[in-house]
Design a protein around this motif. Structure first.
Motif, PDB file in Angstrom:
ATOM      1  N   GLU A  86      -8.740  -3.211   5.120  1.00 53.44           N
ATOM      2  CA  GLU A  86      -7.789  -2.630   6.066  1.00 53.44           C
ATOM      3  C   GLU A  86      -8.428  -2.683   7.446  1.00 53.44           C
ATOM      4  N   CYS A  94       4.416  -2.465  10.510  1.00 53.27           N
ATOM      5  CA  CYS A  94       3.051  -2.398   9.987  1.00 53.27           C
ATOM      6  C   CYS A  94       2.072  -3.085  10.923  1.00 53.27           C
ATOM      7  N   ARG A 125       2.959  -0.708   3.421  1.00 55.06           N
ATOM      8  CA  ARG A 125       2.156  -1.916   3.580  1.00 55.06           C
ATOM      9  C   ARG A 125       1.022  -1.622   4.545  1.00 55.06           C
ATOM     10  N   SER A 126      -0.055  -2.371   4.444  1.00 48.47           N
ATOM     11  CA  SER A 126      -1.148  -2.197   5.394  1.00 48.47           C
ATOM     12  C   SER A 126      -1.631  -3.554   5.885  1.00 48.47           C
ATOM     13  N   ARG A 161      -4.410  -6.055   6.968  1.00 47.40           N
ATOM     14  CA  ARG A 161      -5.797  -6.247   6.563  1.00 47.40           C
ATOM     15  C   ARG A 161      -6.376  -7.517   7.171  1.00 47.40           C
ATOM     16  N   ASP A 187       0.855  -1.187   0.000  1.00 53.16           N
ATOM     17  CA  ASP A 187       0.000   0.000   0.000  1.00 53.16           C
ATOM     18  C   ASP A 187       0.890   1.236   0.000  1.00 53.16           C
ATOM     19  N   ALA A 193       0.316   3.880   2.646  1.00 51.36           N
ATOM     20  CA  ALA A 193       0.566   3.573   4.055  1.00 51.36           C
ATOM     21  C   ALA A 193       1.946   4.066   4.479  1.00 51.36           C
TER      22      ALA A 193
END
Length: 260
Positions: free
Chosen positions: A144, A197, A40-41, A43, A33, A36
């Motif tokens: 997310e 993250c 990275r995010s 989810r 992402d 972000a």
């Protein structure tokens, strides 16, 4: 007294028993992402409960988002039921599941006194690419985490997700959980981004400081450099124009103790 005689004296009618026994699963993944902070995010996979069940009757909490799960059969354990329900509702099989909580407060389910065992799984993104909704689900999505918590969620799944999130953050900094998100061979930068993250502000100074992490990480007993046949370091350029060393997890299992 003979056990059989004692059993005859037991009267089940003296006690109230639950109206149902279920398993729920919080499935986490990390996606790339660019928006972000760390690229990275984190989810979570949710299913949308269908308005009606397979028999055509109105579905309890229909139209709301929920964790995958369902009722436990008498011949199976809670974790076996979790694996079965996961396959039935999302067509995902073979994931490592970890139990993290029991939810048994009366009133958590409009159908009556329902007890659920909650589990979590962490999986690489590509394993969720072929997900599909089961017979009693209208949709299945990977959202997310904060976005998921803002949805209209069924039952007490908001609290279960919040507890799962707290547990996964703790496990990320106390165990080698990060390997479940990463390819077998990864760079130290990829490892650090996964930790940041997921764990957020509970990481220590070693992880927060990028230079410090690069100096310290190669000495961790649970990591080892990947070597070529000539014993040179194996490298990659998948995330950079520069060659970066690859690492992998060893079989070492870290044990956290307050008695240091």
């Amino acid at each position: 007294m003979d056990p059989k005689e004692a059993l005859k004296e037991y009267d089940v009618k003296k006690y109230r028993t639950p109206d149902g026994y279920t398993s729920d699963i919080a499935i986490f993944t990390i996606t790339h992402d660019e928006a972000a902070v760390y690229g990275r995010s984190l989810r979570i996979l949710l299913i949308k409960r269908a308005r009606s069940n397979v028999d055509g009757s109105p579905n309890i909490e229909g139209g709301k988002w929920a964790l995958p799960g369902g009722f436990i059969d008498p011949q199976e354990t809670a974790i076996e039921a979790a694996a079965r329900e996961l396959a039935e509702e999302t067509d995902i099989r073979g994931l490592h599941l970890k139990h993290f909580g029991v939810y048994d407060r009366e009133g958590r389910d409009p159908r009556g006194w329902m007890i659920t065992n909650a589990h979590y799984a962490v999986v690489p993104e590509h394993l969720l690419e072929n997900r599909k909704a089961g017979d009693d689900a209208a949709d299945v999505k990977v959202l997310e985490v904060m976005d998921a918590l803002n949805q209209e969620l069924a039952f007490d799944h908001r609290y279960i997700i919040e507890d799962a999130l707290a547990q996964i953050r703790l496990d990320m900094v106390q165990t080698t959980l990060a390997k479940e998100f990463l390819p077998e061979e990864f760079t130290l930068s990829e490892l650090r981004n996964v930790i940041l993250c997921t764990a957020g502000d509970i990481v220590n100074e070693v992880v927060k400081s990028e230079p410090f992490f690069w100096r310290k990480a190669p000495k961790f007993p649970f990591l080892e450099a990947v070597l070529n046949k000539d014993n040179s370091h194996k490298t990659t350029q998948r995330n950079s124009k520069f060659k970066t060393k690859l690492y992998r997890f060893t079989d070492y299992i870290p044990i956290k103790s307050i008695y240091k």
